[in-house]
Design an enzyme around this catalytic site. Structure first.
Site, short mmCIF file in Angstrom:
data_model
loop_
_atom_site.label_atom_id
_atom_site.label_comp_id
_atom_site.label_asym_id
_atom_site.label_seq_id
_atom_site.Cartn_x
_atom_site.Cartn_y
_atom_site.Cartn_z
N ARG A 73 0.85 -1.19 0.00
CA ARG A 73 0.00 0.00 0.00
C ARG A 73 0.88 1.24 0.00
O ARG A 73 1.85 1.30 0.75
CB ARG A 73 -0.93 0.01 1.22
CG ARG A 73 -2.19 0.80 0.98
CD ARG A 73 -3.13 0.73 2.17
NE ARG A 73 -4.07 -0.38 2.09
CZ ARG A 73 -5.08 -0.55 2.94
NH1 ARG A 73 -5.26 0.29 3.92
NH2 ARG A 73 -5.88 -1.59 2.81
N SER A 175 -8.64 0.53 0.50
CA SER A 175 -9.69 0.50 1.51
C SER A 175 -10.14 1.90 1.93
O SER A 175 -10.64 2.66 1.12
CB SER A 175 -9.23 -0.33 2.72
OG SER A 175 -10.31 -0.57 3.58
#
Length: 622
Positions: A73, A175
């Site tokens: 990420r 997310s």
């Protein structure tokens, strides 16, 4: 490095037109400009070269991403440590190399790829584009790819991996992170996120495959290859069918007078939550119109994380008041987490914490199991799981009701792997959670799932409504029966990794070398567990039962007054998080006293162990 590789490197440098005075940087620049075919990210690097921004070039080009609690990420943009077309191609090439080694039937079983709705115009980078490039790398190597034809909730990828018997899967998502970020979340054949040693082995394979292969940039393959399949309809149908396993009051749902408002936080959730409500027999929830459709800028919220509470739920709460709806459900942008708020009699809203919702889910799933179990079902076969930084309320319920409770390291990847293990040994797992509003009811998916959690909350609220009890009142009943569990979780921002390291090292050498603190202010410490080093003072051999996690910092303190507090670094963001919980016995019902004790302990924890002003930590803005 082999002699050949060293020779290549030297000849690269000789021919490299870049002379920054740093040979490593010169090579990295030369490689980036040779390999990157995305005009926008290429231009970002060229501009930095033109302006002599060597420090920024070094930051972007001289390090790589590593696997955190949710895969790779980072921010979208140019550079080997950012998420972009080239780094996703490299990551997928590494995945291919590793999977080819692990599975002889890789090319029969295939690979699943899903994506959310994130994007960044300045890098011409979107989740869909990155998903298509992921698919292209594999299709060029004759691997069958199940590429979803539109955005899906994150839980659909692990679900599809299991259902389609694929060897692995990737979800392109960040997310609930800020809009600048994106990510590459990897699932193994068991349908759980990858854990060690797979993550380290994949990183090694990525390092060995950094130059794009012939065909890796050919994203046209997603339209032309006979090996590409679209699993959307099939997986959606099977997922909704499986949801029926955790629906216990369909008739009652169809008659409820309760209204629900749902926000999908500018992400993927709207269509899927609507379908789930239909499966459970409900009328559709009322969507928040401004947040119903995908928007990569998340333009109506200061951050796309429903966990931030009332400040980000503003539109949902106002709509609920207008529509006379008592319960608000908010799924995060990739619909794997769920926030819930309920209107109180005094006209205020209560936004439940993840730990409070877990108490409700734990009670509900066990109550439904007990009422529906077959005659020979054994309570000792039942399990519930939580991460170690989450509330111990399930432990209290388990002790009283006779089922098993287990803890894992933080991150749902550990829960998913443990569930798979328990299922293979004939056990039944009713509910699992992590305090950051990640819930899993049942075991159809082996990752947190905001879609199923949303509809289960709706059923729970509808059932309680028939006996004139609100969710908040039921929560109090649970605490009265099993003991109050009052918790507080928050964080500090820290953008300087050495500072974070020194905070934790100081705790390991507190009054003298290799000595942990015995007190925190006036609060006496009973036990200390340090998962980073594998130490646990409560164990006879002083070794932690949870596996050692060297890459992240995490120390847990158990106090003499019954409080448990954990300090840890985030696996996805520049944060030091703290978790504190007062676990009281059922007879200790003076909540004001318990809350005061918890508040004082947290103040002592911050002041004595984190020292925010001395360390330049930024307080969470509320």
């Amino acid at each position: 490095m082999s002699e050949n590789a060293e020779g290549d490197l030297n000849s690269n440098l000789l021919h490299s037109p870049y002379h920054t005075g740093d040979p490593q940087l010169d090579t990295a620049i030369e490689q980036w400009l040779r390999w990157d075919k995305n005009p926008k990210t290429k231009e970002q690097i060229e501009n930095l070269i033109r302006n002599g921004m060597n420090k920024e070039l070094r930051d972007r080009l001289c390090c790589r991403m590593t696997f955190g609690t949710a895969g790779l990420r980072s921010a979208m943009g140019a550079g080997f440590c950012y998420i972009n077309d080239l780094t996703v191609i490299q990551s997928t090439q590494g995945m291919y190399k590793y999977l080819e080694r692990c599975f002889s039937d890789f090319k029969q079983r295939g690979f699943v790829v899903g994506y959310d709705t994130r994007g960044q115009v300045t890098s011409s980078c979107s989740s869909q584009r990155l998903a298509e490039l992921t698919a292209a790398v594999l299709l060029a190597k004759d691997v069958p790819v199940y590429l979803f034809s539109r955005y899906v909730p994150t839980p659909f990828v692990p679900y599809a991996v299991q259902e389609l018997r694929a060897v692995a899967g990737v979800m392109i998502t960040a997310s609930h992170n800020r809009k600048e970020d994106n990510g590459y979340k990897v699932y193994w054949e068991n349908g759980a996120q990858i854990t060690s040693p797979h993550d380290k082995e994949i990183l090694k394979c990525i390092e060995e495959c950094v130059e794009p292969w012939h065909g890796s940039w050919n994203d046209n393959l997603v339209n032309t290859s006979p090996l590409k399949r679209d699993p959307l309809q099939d997986i959606c149908r099977r997922y909704m069918e499986d949801l029926k396993k955790i629906c216990f009051y369909r008739e009652l749902n169809s008659q409820t007078t309760l209204k629900f408002v749902h926000s999908s936080f500018h992400g993927v959730g709207h269509d899927y939550v609507q379908l789930a409500f239909q499966v459970f027999g409900f009328k559709p929830p009322i969507p928040v119109p401004e947040q119903k459709d995908p928007d990569p800028d998340f333009s109506t919220v200061k951050c796309p994380n429903p966990e931030e509470g009332e400040s980000v739920l503003e539109l949902s709460l106002r709509l609920a008041e207008k529509e006379n709806a008592r319960v608000v459900l908010a799924t995060d942008p990739d619909a794997d987490r769920l926030a819930v708020a309920e209107l109180q009699e005094n006209g205020n809203w209560k936004v439940f914490t993840g730990n409070e919702l877990a108490a409700l889910f734990g009670w509900w799933m066990f109550d439904c199991w007990r009422k529906n179990k077959s005659r020979n079902a054994d309570v000792k076969n039942i399990y519930m799981l939580a991460t170690t930084v989450s509330s111990k309320i399930l432990k209290a319920i388990a002790l009283k009701e006779g089922f098993h409770f287990e803890e894992t390291l933080p991150g749902f990847k550990w829960i998913g792997s443990r569930i798979k293990n328990l299922l293979e040994n004939g056990k039944e797992v009713l509910f699992s959670f992590e305090e950051s509003i990640g819930f899993l009811c049942g075991t159809s998916v082996l990752d947190k799932d905001g879609v199923s959690a949303a509809v289960v909350v709706a059923e729970m609220a509808s059932y309680l409504e028939t006996v004139n009890i609100t969710l908040t009142q039921q929560l109090i009943k649970i605490y009265e029966k099993y003991g109050y569990h009052l918790s507080k979780t928050s964080y500090f921002l820290c953008y300087d990794p050495p500072t974070i390291k020194s905070i934790f090292e100081r705790l390991r050498n507190f009054d003298s070398p290799k000595e942990y603190p015995k007190f925190c202010g006036t609060f006496a410490i009973l036990h200390i567990r340090d998962v980073t080093t594998g130490y646990d003072s409560s164990q006879p051999n002083k070794k932690s039962v949870l596996p050692v996690s060297k890459n992240s910092q995490m120390i847990t303190f158990t106090f003499q007054n019954g409080c448990v507090a954990t300090l840890r670094t985030s696996g996805t963001e520049p944060k030091i998080k703290y978790y504190a919980e007062m676990c009281a016995l059922p007879e200790q019902s003076d909540t004001a006293l318990l809350e005061e004790e918890l508040k004082k302990l947290i103040e002592a924890l911050i002041e004595n162990f984190l020292e925010p002003s001395k360390n330049g930590l930024i307080w969470r803005s509320v």
